[in-house]
Write a protein that holds these residues in place. Structure first.
Motif, PDB file in Angstrom:
ATOM      1  N   ALA A   1       0.827  -1.205   0.000  1.00 36.63           N
ATOM      2  CA  ALA A   1       0.000   0.000   0.000  1.00 36.63           C
ATOM      3  C   ALA A   1       0.865   1.260   0.000  1.00 36.63           C
ATOM      4  O   ALA A   1       0.545   2.245  -0.679  1.00 36.63           O
ATOM      5  N   PHE A   2       1.947   1.219   0.759  1.00 36.60           N
ATOM      6  CA  PHE A   2       2.873   2.356   0.786  1.00 36.60           C
ATOM      7  C   PHE A   2       3.444   2.612  -0.603  1.00 36.60           C
ATOM      8  O   PHE A   2       3.484   3.757  -1.072  1.00 36.60           O
ATOM      9  N   ALA A   3       3.881   1.553  -1.283  1.00 36.85           N
ATOM     10  CA  ALA A   3       4.443   1.704  -2.625  1.00 36.85           C
ATOM     11  C   ALA A   3       3.418   2.261  -3.611  1.00 36.85           C
ATOM     12  O   ALA A   3       3.747   3.099  -4.459  1.00 36.85           O
ATOM     13  N   GLN A   4       2.169   1.815  -3.490  1.00 33.83           N
ATOM     14  CA  GLN A   4       1.127   2.315  -4.383  1.00 33.83           C
ATOM     15  C   GLN A   4       0.857   3.803  -4.160  1.00 33.83           C
ATOM     16  O   GLN A   4       0.448   4.510  -5.087  1.00 33.83           O
ATOM     17  N   GLY A   5       1.080   4.260  -2.950  1.00 30.02           N
ATOM     18  CA  GLY A   5       0.820   5.667  -2.648  1.00 30.02           C
ATOM     19  C   GLY A   5       1.931   6.615  -3.068  1.00 30.02           C
ATOM     20  O   GLY A   5       1.724   7.832  -3.100  1.00 30.02           O
ATOM     21  N   LEU A   6       3.105   6.083  -3.392  1.00 27.85           N
ATOM     22  CA  LEU A   6       4.235   6.944  -3.733  1.00 27.85           C
ATOM     23  C   LEU A   6       3.964   7.785  -4.982  1.00 27.85           C
ATOM     24  O   LEU A   6       4.313   8.967  -5.034  1.00 27.85           O
TER      25      LEU A   6
ATOM     26  N   SER B   1       9.511  14.030   2.274  1.00 27.11           N
ATOM     27  CA  SER B   1       8.256  13.678   2.957  1.00 27.11           C
ATOM     28  C   SER B   1       8.048  12.177   3.097  1.00 27.11           C
ATOM     29  O   SER B   1       6.976  11.748   3.563  1.00 27.11           O
ATOM     30  N   LEU B   2       9.008  11.353   2.750  1.00 31.03           N
ATOM     31  CA  LEU B   2       8.829   9.895   2.836  1.00 31.03           C
ATOM     32  C   LEU B   2       8.400   9.415   4.222  1.00 31.03           C
ATOM     33  O   LEU B   2       7.530   8.548   4.326  1.00 31.03           O
ATOM     34  N   PRO B   3       8.982   9.920   5.329  1.00 33.57           N
ATOM     35  CA  PRO B   3       8.493   9.469   6.643  1.00 33.57           C
ATOM     36  C   PRO B   3       7.022   9.827   6.876  1.00 33.57           C
ATOM     37  O   PRO B   3       6.289   9.060   7.516  1.00 33.57           O
ATOM     38  N   VAL B   4       6.601  10.981   6.378  1.00 32.74           N
ATOM     39  CA  VAL B   4       5.197  11.394   6.511  1.00 32.74           C
ATOM     40  C   VAL B   4       4.306  10.426   5.741  1.00 32.74           C
ATOM     41  O   VAL B   4       3.236  10.016   6.229  1.00 32.74           O
TER      42      VAL B   4
END
Length: 266
Positions: A8-13, A130-133
């Motif tokens: 899900a994180f990768a899809q949101g990038l 903003s990656l940690p956010v």
């Protein structure tokens, strides 16, 4: 132990990158219309805010709701305060000397050069920093010690930024201080309370993802890159080269910490 949805994180990038790009393209249109590209400095904080809000929406149902809301609010408060401060400070002024110097040497069309070297570059930095956010929204498990420590460090950073900016604005507003070096308040403890504040804000946001070692390792580039920009890149180092010949700066530099706050030496 907190879990993390890598898929899900990768899809949101990509949508988050698109959000940062959209902010910068819209700002480029404004800058070209007004004839000054310093408006991109206002878009810096807005870009982070928009990315945080997009990530908050995309991560719904994936991560802990308390952490999702916490990181979105912290980022938006920081970003909108910074954008508002820069907008007020630059009102009525012409082009920023940094951009004027850069564009004076631009090969070909100056606007397209500014688009590549200023707007698109800053959009890429907004997305990367903003990656940690973005990652925090996909972290499961309740908000714990790491997140509250991060929020505390964020608060210290916001305090240094806000108070430092306010003190400097009041100092500059007094005609009696024209040409003088600001060496009072927080500026007596560090030559750059605003940059130190940014430093704390982004290390604080990074701490929020630290319960998950994998995401923490994957997003460590964010605070490291921000630290480099603040200390050795376009922040402290560039500003001090510009101020090096000003009367009183050598004495100020000798008695005041360059970055981390400490009591002044007189």
């Amino acid at each position: 132990m907190s879990g993390f949805s890598w898929a899900a994180f990768a899809q949101g990038l990509v949508p988050c990158a698109g959000a940062a790009l959209a902010v910068m393209l819209a700002t480029f249109a404004v800058g070209r219309y007004k004839g000054v590209h310093r408006v991109v400095d206002v878009a810096w904080g807005i870009g982070f805010t928009v990315v945080a809000l997009v990530s908050y929406v995309l991560s719904a149902g994936e991560g802990d709701d308390g952490r999702r809301l916490l990181v979105a609010v912290l980022t938006a408060v920081w970003g909108l305060r910074l954008a508002g401060h820069i907008a007020r400070r630059s009102r009525g002024h012409g082009e920023d000397p940094r951009y004027a110097s850069m564009l004076a040497a631009a090969p070909g069309n100056r606007d397209l050069y500014a688009l590549r070297k200023v707007y698109l570059l800053q959009g890429a930095l907004v997305w990367l920093i903003s990656l940690p956010v973005q990652a925090a929204g996909y972290l499961t498990g309740p908000v714990g010690g790491w997140a509250w420590a991060g929020a505390g460090l964020w608060a210290v950073g916001l305090l240094f930024e806000g108070v430092g900016d306010h003190q400097l604005a009041r100092f500059k507003a007094d005609p009696a201080n024209r040409g003088k070096i600001m060496d009072r308040g927080l500026w007596a403890w560090t030559r750059h309370p605003n940059y130190f504040g940014d430093f704390c804000v982004w290390w604080g946001l990074f701490l929020i993802v630290c319960p998950a070692p994998g995401p923490a390792a994957a997003t460590l580039v964010s605070p490291v890159l921000m630290s480099f920009l603040l200390i050795g890149g376009s922040g402290k180092a560039l500003l001090e080269r510009h101020m090096a010949e000003r009367p009183g700066f050598a004495a100020y530099r000798a008695g005041t910490s360059g970055f981390l706050p400490r009591p002044p030496r007189r």
